[in-house]
Design a protein around this motif. Structure first.
Motif, short mmCIF file in Angstrom:
data_model
loop_
_atom_site.label_atom_id
_atom_site.label_comp_id
_atom_site.label_asym_id
_atom_site.label_seq_id
_atom_site.Cartn_x
_atom_site.Cartn_y
_atom_site.Cartn_z
N VAL A 121 -8.29 74.83 -34.44
CA VAL A 121 -8.49 73.39 -34.62
C VAL A 121 -8.29 73.00 -36.08
O VAL A 121 -7.80 71.90 -36.39
CB VAL A 121 -9.89 72.97 -34.14
CG1 VAL A 121 -10.22 71.54 -34.57
CG2 VAL A 121 -10.00 73.10 -32.62
N ALA A 122 -8.64 73.90 -36.99
CA ALA A 122 -8.54 73.62 -38.42
C ALA A 122 -7.14 73.81 -38.99
O ALA A 122 -6.92 73.57 -40.18
CB ALA A 122 -9.53 74.50 -39.18
N LEU A 123 -6.18 74.24 -38.17
CA LEU A 123 -4.81 74.41 -38.65
C LEU A 123 -4.21 73.07 -39.09
O LEU A 123 -4.67 72.01 -38.64
CB LEU A 123 -3.95 75.00 -37.54
CG LEU A 123 -4.19 76.46 -37.15
CD1 LEU A 123 -3.40 76.80 -35.88
CD2 LEU A 123 -3.79 77.41 -38.28
N PRO A 124 -3.18 73.08 -39.93
CA PRO A 124 -2.46 71.83 -40.21
C PRO A 124 -2.02 71.17 -38.91
O PRO A 124 -1.76 71.84 -37.90
CB PRO A 124 -1.27 72.29 -41.05
CG PRO A 124 -1.75 73.55 -41.69
CD PRO A 124 -2.65 74.22 -40.68
N VAL A 125 -1.91 69.84 -38.92
CA VAL A 125 -1.67 69.07 -37.70
C VAL A 125 -0.47 69.59 -36.92
O VAL A 125 -0.54 69.78 -35.69
CB VAL A 125 -1.50 67.58 -38.04
CG1 VAL A 125 -0.99 66.81 -36.83
CG2 VAL A 125 -2.81 66.99 -38.52
N ASP A 126 0.65 69.85 -37.59
CA ASP A 126 1.86 70.28 -36.87
C ASP A 126 1.67 71.65 -36.23
O ASP A 126 2.10 71.88 -35.09
CB ASP A 126 3.06 70.31 -37.82
CG ASP A 126 3.52 68.91 -38.22
OD1 ASP A 126 3.02 67.94 -37.63
OD2 ASP A 126 4.36 68.80 -39.12
N GLU A 127 1.03 72.57 -36.93
CA GLU A 127 0.81 73.91 -36.38
C GLU A 127 -0.15 73.87 -35.21
O GLU A 127 0.06 74.55 -34.19
CB GLU A 127 0.27 74.84 -37.47
CG GLU A 127 1.25 75.12 -38.60
CD GLU A 127 0.66 76.04 -39.64
OE1 GLU A 127 -0.17 76.91 -39.27
OE2 GLU A 127 1.00 75.89 -40.83
N ARG A 128 -1.18 73.07 -35.34
CA ARG A 128 -2.15 72.93 -34.25
C ARG A 128 -1.49 72.35 -33.01
O ARG A 128 -1.68 72.84 -31.90
CB ARG A 128 -3.29 72.01 -34.72
CG ARG A 128 -4.39 71.79 -33.72
CD ARG A 128 -5.44 70.85 -34.28
NE ARG A 128 -4.94 69.49 -34.41
CZ ARG A 128 -5.63 68.49 -34.95
NH1 ARG A 128 -6.83 68.72 -35.45
NH2 ARG A 128 -5.12 67.28 -35.01
N ARG A 129 -0.67 71.31 -33.19
CA ARG A 129 0.03 70.69 -32.06
C ARG A 129 0.96 71.69 -31.39
O ARG A 129 1.00 71.80 -30.16
CB ARG A 129 0.83 69.49 -32.55
CG ARG A 129 1.65 68.80 -31.46
CD ARG A 129 2.81 68.03 -32.05
NE ARG A 129 3.68 68.91 -32.82
CZ ARG A 129 4.43 68.49 -33.85
NH1 ARG A 129 4.41 67.23 -34.21
NH2 ARG A 129 5.21 69.35 -34.49
N ASP A 130 1.75 72.43 -32.20
CA ASP A 130 2.72 73.36 -31.62
C ASP A 130 2.03 74.45 -30.80
O ASP A 130 2.50 74.83 -29.73
CB ASP A 130 3.57 73.99 -32.72
CG ASP A 130 4.54 72.98 -33.34
OD1 ASP A 130 4.53 71.81 -32.91
OD2 ASP A 130 5.30 73.37 -34.24
N LEU A 131 0.88 74.93 -31.30
CA LEU A 131 0.14 75.95 -30.57
C LEU A 131 -0.37 75.38 -29.24
O LEU A 131 -0.29 76.04 -28.19
CB LEU A 131 -1.03 76.45 -31.42
CG LEU A 131 -1.90 77.55 -30.82
CD1 LEU A 131 -1.09 78.82 -30.58
CD2 LEU A 131 -3.10 77.85 -31.73
N ALA A 132 -0.89 74.16 -29.27
CA ALA A 132 -1.42 73.55 -28.05
C ALA A 132 -0.31 73.22 -27.06
O ALA A 132 -0.49 73.32 -25.85
CB ALA A 132 -2.22 72.30 -28.39
N VAL A 133 0.87 72.79 -27.56
CA VAL A 133 1.98 72.49 -26.66
C VAL A 133 2.45 73.76 -25.95
O VAL A 133 2.76 73.73 -24.75
CB VAL A 133 3.14 71.82 -27.42
CG1 VAL A 133 4.40 71.77 -26.55
CG2 VAL A 133 2.74 70.41 -27.83
N ARG A 134 2.48 74.88 -26.65
CA ARG A 134 2.85 76.13 -26.00
C ARG A 134 1.88 76.45 -24.86
O ARG A 134 2.29 76.87 -23.76
CB ARG A 134 2.89 77.28 -27.01
CG ARG A 134 4.06 77.18 -27.98
CD ARG A 134 4.35 78.51 -28.64
NE ARG A 134 3.24 79.00 -29.45
CZ ARG A 134 3.09 78.71 -30.74
NH1 ARG A 134 3.97 77.93 -31.36
NH2 ARG A 134 2.07 79.19 -31.41
N GLY A 135 0.60 76.24 -25.10
CA GLY A 135 -0.38 76.45 -24.04
C GLY A 135 -0.21 75.46 -22.90
O GLY A 135 -0.35 75.82 -21.72
#
Length: 235
Positions: A121-135
């Motif tokens: 959750v604390a990742l930079p916005v783009d990294e957090r989004r990309d991780l969640a989109v993969r899931g």
């Protein structure tokens, strides 16, 4: 101190992120679900789509100025920006989303580990989004994975449920009880509450903050300011 917003809801101005996700090339926010709160979108500008996933399947709903839709707890949702998508978000249970009533669709090994989840959750916005989109893409492709995600999400937020009840009791339940008392009074022919009526406004935050779906300007609807007849706020 003025009355809180109707129904114990919150109101937020959302400018959906324009940045493109590396996982699928779409612009927009981080897919997530709410576990206790219903969320509504009132689209006021631009265009896009709402991508949703629940037990009924994966759906893409067009969004344009004038669109109004809402989704109940358990609907995984992702706002996709086709061009300057602007939304007014009305969220049930003001205070609960801020207290953790949202779980992002990170891969299961992340959601199953509270420490890894917090770090993600604390990742930079783009990294957090990309991780969640993969899931999210994995969940959309596998109904069994969605069932597992629901169970993991419940386990993740379970320790917070006691605190959520206190927030709910001070907002939604309190307003429901007040309405019940007003109906009882009216049944007795008592209209004293009409003489205590107020006009209330909520200031918009001066700065934007980064949310899951975009840049947010919030309104302090739990601490409304009562206006006098001349339009000035009451001290």
């Amino acid at each position: 101190m003025g009355a809180v917003f109707p129904g114990g809801a919150s109101v937020t101005r959302l400018s959906v992120y324009p940045g493109v996700c590396a996982a699928d090339g779409l612009a927009g926010g981080t897919p997530h679900l709410h576990l206790a709160s219903t969320e509504a979108y009132v689209v006021i500008g631009g265009s896009g789509e709402l991508h949703t996933l629940n037990a009924a399947g994966h759906r893409r709903t067009p969004l344009s100025a004038g669109s109004v839709l809402w989704f109940t707890p358990g609907v995984i949702h992702r706002a996709v920006n086709h061009g300057d998508l602007q939304i007014v978000v009305v969220m049930a249970n003001a205070g609960l989303p801020e207290a953790g009533d949202a779980v992002m669709t990170f891969p299961p090994e992340v959601v199953a580990d509270a420490d890894r989840y917090r770090a993600s959750v604390a990742l930079p916005v783009d990294e957090r989004r990309d991780l969640a989109v993969r899931g999210f893409l994995r969940l959309a492709a596998d109904p069994a994975a969605l069932e597992e995600f629901y169970d993991l999400a419940v386990a993740l937020v379970r320790p917070r449920a006691g605190g959520w009840r206190e927030i709910w009791a001070s907002t939604v339940e309190a307003q429901t009880r007040r309405t019940g008392a007003v109906i009882d009074a009216l049944a007795r022919g008592d209209g004293r509450h009409l003489r205590e009526s107020e006009l209330v406004t909520a200031p918009q935050s001066e700065t934007e903050r980064l949310g899951m779906c975009g840049r947010l300007r919030t309104y302090d609807v739990r601490n409304g300011v009562t206006l006098d007849p001349d339009g000035l706020s009451r001290p």
